[in-house]
Design a protein around this motif. Structure first.
Motif, PDB file in Angstrom:
ATOM      1  N   SER A  75       9.197   4.403   5.036  1.00  0.00           N
ATOM      2  CA  SER A  75       8.038   4.152   3.966  1.00  0.00           C
ATOM      3  C   SER A  75       8.803   4.091   2.609  1.00  0.00           C
ATOM      4  O   SER A  75       9.476   4.858   2.326  1.00  0.00           O
ATOM      5  CB  SER A  75       7.018   4.857   4.297  1.00  0.00           C
ATOM      6  N   THR A  76       7.979   3.167   1.978  1.00  0.00           N
ATOM      7  CA  THR A  76       8.202   3.092   0.463  1.00  0.00           C
ATOM      8  C   THR A  76       6.807   2.730  -0.397  1.00  0.00           C
ATOM      9  O   THR A  76       5.940   2.476   0.488  1.00  0.00           O
ATOM     10  CB  THR A  76       9.288   2.269  -0.002  1.00  0.00           C
ATOM     11  N   ASN A  77       6.692   3.053  -1.670  1.00  0.00           N
ATOM     12  CA  ASN A  77       5.734   2.563  -2.274  1.00  0.00           C
ATOM     13  C   ASN A  77       5.830   1.592  -3.587  1.00  0.00           C
ATOM     14  O   ASN A  77       6.942   1.957  -4.137  1.00  0.00           O
ATOM     15  CB  ASN A  77       5.124   4.136  -2.859  1.00  0.00           C
ATOM     16  N   LYS A 127       1.658   1.381  -0.174  1.00  0.00           N
ATOM     17  CA  LYS A 127       2.515   1.773   0.720  1.00  0.00           C
ATOM     18  C   LYS A 127       2.881   0.977   2.046  1.00  0.00           C
ATOM     19  O   LYS A 127       1.791   0.198   2.277  1.00  0.00           O
ATOM     20  CB  LYS A 127       1.947   3.125   1.498  1.00  0.00           C
ATOM     21  N   ASP A 170       5.456   0.219   5.111  1.00  0.00           N
ATOM     22  CA  ASP A 170       6.155   0.860   6.214  1.00  0.00           C
ATOM     23  C   ASP A 170       7.684   0.908   6.331  1.00  0.00           C
ATOM     24  O   ASP A 170       8.212   1.965   6.702  1.00  0.00           O
ATOM     25  CB  ASP A 170       5.659   0.362   7.788  1.00  0.00           C
ATOM     26  N   GLU A 175      12.829   7.427   0.476  1.00  0.00           N
ATOM     27  CA  GLU A 175      12.498   8.052  -0.577  1.00  0.00           C
ATOM     28  C   GLU A 175      13.609   8.736  -1.146  1.00  0.00           C
ATOM     29  O   GLU A 175      13.787   8.725  -2.319  1.00  0.00           O
ATOM     30  CB  GLU A 175      11.174   8.837  -0.322  1.00  0.00           C
TER      31      GLU A 175
END
Length: 360
Positions: free
Chosen positions: A4-6, A11, A13, A287
């Motif tokens: 996952s990332t932002n 957000k 997946d 991340e």
């Protein structure tokens, strides 16, 4: 493995998205891309009128694609009245609506697109290089939405840092880097003609050939703007490429041209391969890659001569043929003349069996 990332508070997946282009041009295509497991969906660029697209419009070779498409060939009403409502109902992941181009276009389009978008990607492909124009476009979009705005930078922009400064200063949240490169041209020698393109024979180039340029711009922007969202796009064809963009400073990535070259299932293949590649390189999450500082060695001005592993060497003579300093000769084995060798590194990078080391 956490993929996952932002991106500006959204957000997703995994970091893989389609780039705006022919594979995301209608509801059926978008839902197919959704089925590939991408982290978010990006639409083809919607403008205030349907594009008139020359045919043929796409040409591909092993490491690049050329595209004479413009924006969506569908009128905005088709998107606003049919496609986007169906996506809003059936899509279970974030939707980034791509729109273009002028301030006047944005004034009209953004209020109508806003109910369907989780974020906006704004193409600047046809609005020139004037930063005041970019500023007015961003201001107009921000006036009409509270959603994140990602400005897509074209490689013809002379100063990517200044472009980004103007975009962020006027309300954008991040940058998508980069758009296709052009104009370019494809000539058919046999028939003495330009193979595809617009009325000037011009076409835009994308795919793996532009990845080095895209990586450099992503890194340039991340160094200058530590806290903005950066979405990397340009030449991604593998999980390794995704990791490279994340190390360069991207928060997420997009790809489309590689699907035109290597097949539309490339999204699924890359996403399935990502956990294995993260494990291979010692990462536990996307991340963690994003937080890893990319090392740039100190520049030196002395030569390291190549070291040849003669057991690996197949005597293919590529190193001898390409050496620009005439420092390599081959008989029953490879010989390097240290007095001629400049330590340029070309031989090491071109060796097909990795028998040369010590330079790069």
């Amino acid at each position: 493995m956490d993929l996952s990332t932002n991106i500006s508070g959204i957000k997703i997946d995994n970091p893989v998205m389609p780039a705006s282009g022919p594979l995301v041009g209608d509801y059926e295509k978008l839902m197919f891309i959704d089925s590939m497991g991408v982290g978010a969906i990006v639409t083809k660029t919607i403008s205030t009128k349907a594009a008139q697209v020359p045919r043929p419009c796409i040409y591909g070779e092993n490491n690049f694609a050329m595209n004479a498409e413009l924006w969506s060939e569908l009128p905005p009403e088709k998107w606003i009245d049919e496609i986007l409502p169906k996506l809003k109902k059936n899509l279970k992941k974030p939707l980034i609506v791509s729109a273009g181009y002028s301030k006047e276009d944005m004034e009209k389009l953004i209020p109508q697109l806003d109910p369907f978008a989780d974020a906006f990607e704004i193409s600047t492909h046809y609005v020139g290089k004037d930063y005041n124009t970019i500023a007015e476009i961003v201001k107009t979009i921000r006036k009409n939405t509270k959603k994140p705005i990602f400005m897509k930078i074209s490689p013809h922009i002379p100063d990517p840092v200044e472009f980004t400064k103007v975009a962020i200063g006027n309300g954008a949240n991040g940058i998508v880097a980069i758009n296709s490169l052009g104009p370019t041209m494809k000539i058919d020698i046999k028939n003495r003609k330009v193979l595809i393109g617009n009325e000037k024979g011009q076409v835009w180039l994308s795919g793996p050939a532009i990845k080095p340029l895209a990586l450099a711009i992503v890194k340039m922007l991340r160094d200058a703007f530590p806290d903005i969202t950066i979405i990397g796009v340009g030449g991604i064809k593998s999980a390794d490429d995704v990791i490279e963009f994340l190390l360069a400073g991207a928060d997420a990535v997009q790809l489309l041209s590689s699907a035109l070259i290597y097949g539309k299932d490339i999204y699924e293949r890359i996403i399935k391969d990502l956990p294995r590649k993260l494990e291979k390189y010692g990462f536990n999450s996307v991340e963690e890659i994003r937080k890893t500082k990319l090392d740039i060695p100190n520049v030196k001005y002395i030569a390291n001569n190549p070291i040849v592993d003669h057991e690996k060497c197949t005597l293919c003579k590529i190193c001898e043929k390409v050496c620009p300093y005439f420092a390599i000769t081959i008989d029953t084995k490879v010989h390097v003349d240290p007095n001629k060798c400049f330590g340029c590194g070309l031989c090491e990078s071109r060796c097909p069996v990795k028998a040369i080391s010590g330079v790069l």
